[in-house]
Design an enzyme around this catalytic site. Sequence first.
Site, short mmCIF file in Angstrom:
data_model
loop_
_atom_site.label_atom_id
_atom_site.label_comp_id
_atom_site.label_asym_id
_atom_site.label_seq_id
_atom_site.Cartn_x
_atom_site.Cartn_y
_atom_site.Cartn_z
CG ASN A 173 37.27 43.14 35.71
OD1 ASN A 173 36.65 44.33 35.71
ND2 ASN A 173 36.59 42.39 36.72
CE LYS A 205 38.64 42.51 39.47
NZ LYS A 205 39.33 41.60 40.63
CG HIS A 230 33.77 40.00 38.89
ND1 HIS A 230 33.95 40.02 40.21
CD2 HIS A 230 34.84 39.98 38.27
CE1 HIS A 230 35.30 40.05 40.21
NE2 HIS A 230 35.74 39.71 38.96
CD GLU A 277 36.01 42.00 42.36
OE1 GLU A 277 35.67 42.93 41.60
OE2 GLU A 277 37.12 41.29 42.40
CD GLU A 286 37.10 36.09 37.05
OE1 GLU A 286 37.94 36.69 36.59
OE2 GLU A 286 36.17 36.89 37.52
N GLY A 299 42.63 37.99 42.67
CA GLY A 299 43.33 39.14 43.45
C GLY A 299 44.26 38.71 44.49
CB SER A 308 46.12 35.42 40.33
OG SER A 308 45.71 36.04 41.47
N GLY A 367 42.15 41.08 35.97
CA GLY A 367 41.95 42.19 36.81
C GLY A 367 43.20 42.93 36.96
N GLY A 368 43.86 42.81 37.88
CA GLY A 368 45.31 43.42 38.25
C GLY A 368 46.27 43.50 37.25
P1 PGA Z 1 42.74 39.37 38.99
O1 PGA Z 1 40.98 39.56 39.01
O2 PGA Z 1 43.14 39.07 37.82
O3 PGA Z 1 43.13 40.42 39.79
O4 PGA Z 1 42.87 37.98 40.13
C1 PGA Z 1 40.32 38.67 38.07
C2 PGA Z 1 38.93 39.23 38.02
O5 PGA Z 1 38.67 39.37 38.96
O6 PGA Z 1 38.25 39.36 36.97
#
Ligand code: PGA
Length: 254
Positions: free
Chosen positions: A9, A11, A97, A99, A169, A175, A215, A236-237
């Site tokens: 992802n 983002k 998601h 967010e 999640e 994050g 994470s 994500g990251g």
């Molecule tokens: P993250 O994000 O791996 O940076 O924690 C996961 C996500 O929001 O899908």
Amino acid sequence: MRKQIAAANWKMNKTLSEGMSLLNDILSANQTLGSDQHIIFAVPYPYLIPAQNAVSGQQNIAIAAQNCHHKTSGAFTGEVSVDMLESIDIKYVVIGHSERREYFAESNEMLAEKTDLCLAKGITPIFCCGEPLSIREAGTENQYVEQQLNQSLFHLDNQQIEKIVIAYEPIWAIGTGKTATSAQAQEMHAHLRQVIASKYGHETAEKISLLYGGSVKGANASEIFSQPDVDGGLVGGASLVAAEFVQVINGLKS
Ligand code: PGA
């Protein structure tokens, strides 16, 4: 075996050229995916077509949109419809998601509409659920996540629900560098599978891929993915760094 999925992802990150070189670095590092192993890249809208072109012909690798609108078409300036995504051959869309839920006020009901539109067009929703820290601390995370599924997915019939990928999640792990332990992930995933089984039957529940997100990185992916009810991750990251994401992919069960 259920589909094992490493989903990136991105983002709102990367320019087009940065994104394409990231994609190419990952593709060139990963030649051997098992028949049940899949990689999905959820990229920003403007990169969907170039990203599709970059992965075309590669087995078990797909491009996803990070969102879609909950209405079919019309006066919604700046939005992207499911029909538009279908018209460029997109097969997966991330829906709900945290967010989107938090910053764009997406409700469970709206996500039910998005889910229906995607399924009607043969697009697989990667449906995200997960609790905030306050709920985890109150010990009511099971009920909270159950309600998200109940209000957004449980109107579906057996054939439809089988097509959904669910990503659990926990918001406190997104994050933050604070991953759920593999035991916490397994506990929630087993609970979700049980909830799905009690509504749709064991056989159906066993077919649904449940991804963990929050994470996930190269160093912890294989431990988390080794849990029996964890079928990969939404990342994500760590998906923004080729070497990290390649390690995540290598952590998938085979
Ligand atoms: P993250 O994000 O791996 O940076 O924690 C996961 C996500 O929001 O899908």
